[in-house]
Design an enzyme around this catalytic site. Structure first.
Site, PDB file in Angstrom:
ATOM      1  N   ARG A 172      16.110   3.084  25.041  1.00 44.66           N
ATOM      2  CA  ARG A 172      15.412   3.818  26.087  1.00 44.66           C
ATOM      3  C   ARG A 172      16.086   3.531  27.414  1.00 44.66           C
ATOM      4  O   ARG A 172      16.578   2.419  27.633  1.00 44.66           O
ATOM      5  CB  ARG A 172      13.937   3.365  26.212  1.00 44.66           C
ATOM      6  CG  ARG A 172      12.978   4.036  25.264  1.00 44.66           C
ATOM      7  CD  ARG A 172      12.781   5.521  25.621  1.00 44.66           C
ATOM      8  NE  ARG A 172      11.842   6.183  24.734  1.00 44.66           N
ATOM      9  CZ  ARG A 172      12.148   6.747  23.561  1.00 44.66           C
ATOM     10  NH1 ARG A 172      13.381   6.735  23.113  1.00 44.66           N
ATOM     11  NH2 ARG A 172      11.215   7.355  22.849  1.00 44.66           N
ATOM     12  N   GLU A 223      16.056   9.733  33.098  1.00 49.82           N
ATOM     13  CA  GLU A 223      16.649  10.924  32.481  1.00 49.82           C
ATOM     14  C   GLU A 223      15.685  12.110  32.583  1.00 49.82           C
ATOM     15  O   GLU A 223      14.474  11.902  32.637  1.00 49.82           O
ATOM     16  CB  GLU A 223      17.020  10.634  31.006  1.00 49.82           C
ATOM     17  CG  GLU A 223      15.849  10.332  30.109  1.00 49.82           C
ATOM     18  CD  GLU A 223      16.285   9.935  28.698  1.00 49.82           C
ATOM     19  OE1 GLU A 223      17.118   9.029  28.544  1.00 49.82           O
ATOM     20  OE2 GLU A 223      15.763  10.542  27.762  1.00 49.82           O
ATOM     21  N   HIS A 263      20.456  11.993  24.992  1.00 52.13           N
ATOM     22  CA  HIS A 263      19.291  11.565  24.204  1.00 52.13           C
ATOM     23  C   HIS A 263      19.190  12.369  22.895  1.00 52.13           C
ATOM     24  O   HIS A 263      18.201  13.064  22.651  1.00 52.13           O
ATOM     25  CB  HIS A 263      17.998  11.688  25.028  1.00 52.13           C
ATOM     26  CG  HIS A 263      16.871  10.842  24.499  1.00 52.13           C
ATOM     27  ND1 HIS A 263      15.901  10.275  25.318  1.00 52.13           N
ATOM     28  CD2 HIS A 263      16.550  10.454  23.238  1.00 52.13           C
ATOM     29  CE1 HIS A 263      15.043   9.599  24.569  1.00 52.13           C
ATOM     30  NE2 HIS A 263      15.409   9.700  23.304  1.00 52.13           N
TER      31      HIS A 263
HETATM   32  C1  DGY Z   1      12.354   8.748  19.632  1.00 53.30           C
HETATM   33  O1  DGY Z   1      11.961   9.180  18.556  1.00 53.30           O
HETATM   34  O2  DGY Z   1      11.785   7.841  20.239  1.00 53.30           O
HETATM   35  C2  DGY Z   1      13.556   9.408  20.205  1.00 53.30           C
HETATM   36  O3  DGY Z   1      14.121   8.655  21.221  1.00 53.30           O
HETATM   37  C3  DGY Z   1      13.211  10.791  20.717  1.00 53.30           C
HETATM   38  O4  DGY Z   1      12.394  10.646  21.840  1.00 53.30           O
END
Ligand code: DGY
Length: 326
Positions: A241, A270, A288
């Site tokens: 993240r 982001e 992402h």
């Molecule tokens: C998740 O599944 O957490 C991915 O990062 C998509 O947000």
């Protein structure tokens, strides 16, 4: 006849999934796929008992107070740092996520990003596309070895373990990891992974990959001080993240070659990207997409829909985050 429960699908999802939900509910969709502002989200949730959300919808205490009919929110993501879980539990609203269905796909991507970073794939492609390739050279884009190197994993949940298996069994890497809690001996043996302190992880890894969840406790878990502990030849990959890495500190370290390279799929704030990251050559940047294959994104959307349908029609969700809310 009782009216059917009303739900909101906060972002565009696959038509098949919308059709499944329409069999049970009055469904409001967001066909433009433009993320709602917090005020718009509150307004759209009026009268709704359930919602399908993504990481872009923040479910806060304020929102919950303004949406008293809401009973369940189902994230199409395994991560749920967009949810205030304590506030959801206090409001007796069930929250769900989508674990397992994306584990292997996300691990594949983590490995792809690691390899692209170590072997300088983006940097060399930009060079070629810019018309700068006029002769072959022995040291041209010479990168770091992947096979046989030391792979460090920070965060050893399901995805971390899947990455460890790829590294250890596929590439003959020495796998070391750090996690809040140590794995049991059988899982460590299966992943061929050795538990070390965070300091040892930073100092020993040739390639460090971040796979830990975001929380206040993991904010800037990798900043200037941690980067200073890494080898100058090391690479850093973040598929976890934004906010876990201090992006400004990382950009400065990359520019000064205090580490060799980085691969980033997630960013602080982001979809904005720190401008300094856009101008350093030794970083691979992706928007992402670690879980982005069609079968996996379909499975994630269907699992979120199963959670919504299961809870609102039978009182049971498959993958609840806060079962204590009930
Ligand atoms: C998740 O599944 O957490 C991915 O990062 C998509 O947000």
């Amino acid at each position: 006849m009782n009216p059917r429960p009303a739900i909101l699908i906060a972002r565009a999802v696959f038509p098949e999934v919308v059709a499944r939900l329409r069999e049970h509910f009055e469904v409001e969709t967001n066909d433009t796929d433009e993320p709602f502002t917090p005020a718009q989200l509150v307004q759209r949730l009026q009268g709704k008992v359930g919602a399908l959300t993504t990481g872009s919808e923040r479910i806060s205490a304020e929102l919950l107070a303004a949406c008293p009919q809401l009973r369940v929110v189902c994230n199409i993501a395994v991560g749920y740092n967009n949810f205030d879980v304590a506030a959801l539990t206090a409001a007796r609203v069930l929250a769900t996520n989508t674990p397992d269905v994306l584990t292997e796909t996300t691990a594949d991507f983590g490995f792809a990003l690691l390899m692209a970073t170590a072997r300088r794939i983006s940097e060399s492609e930009h060079f070629l596309r810019a018309g700068r390739w006029n002769r072959w050279a022995l040291d041209m884009f010479a990168g770091a070895e992947v096979h046989g190197s030391t792979l460090g994993i920070l965060g050893m949940g399901r995805i971390g373990q899947a990455i460890a298996r790829r590294g250890a069994h596929g590439f003959g890497m020495q796998v070391i990891y750090h996690n809040r809690s140590r794995l049991d001996a059988a899982t460590e043996a299966e992943c061929k992974a050795r538990y070390v302190s965070k300091d040892q992880l930073l100092a020993q890894a040739d390639h460090l990959i971040l796979v830990l969840p975001y929380s206040a406790g993991s904010h800037h878990a990798i900043g200037a001080a941690e980067i200073a502990q890494m080898k100058p030849s090391a690479t850093l990959v973040n598929i976890a993240r934004g906010g876990i890495v201090d992006d400004a500190a990382l950009a400065a370290a990359l520019r000064e070659r205090r580490i060799a390279a980085a691969g980033l799929d997630v960013f602080e704030g982001e979809p904005k990207v720190h401008p300094d990251l856009l101008t350093v050559p030794n970083v691979v940047l992706t928007p992402h997409i670690a879980s982005a294959t069609m079968p996996t994104r379909m499975a994630m959307a269907n699992l979120a829909a199963d959670n919504l349908i299961g809870f609102l029609t039978q009182g049971r969700a498959l993958t609840p985050i806060n079962p204590e809310a009930l």
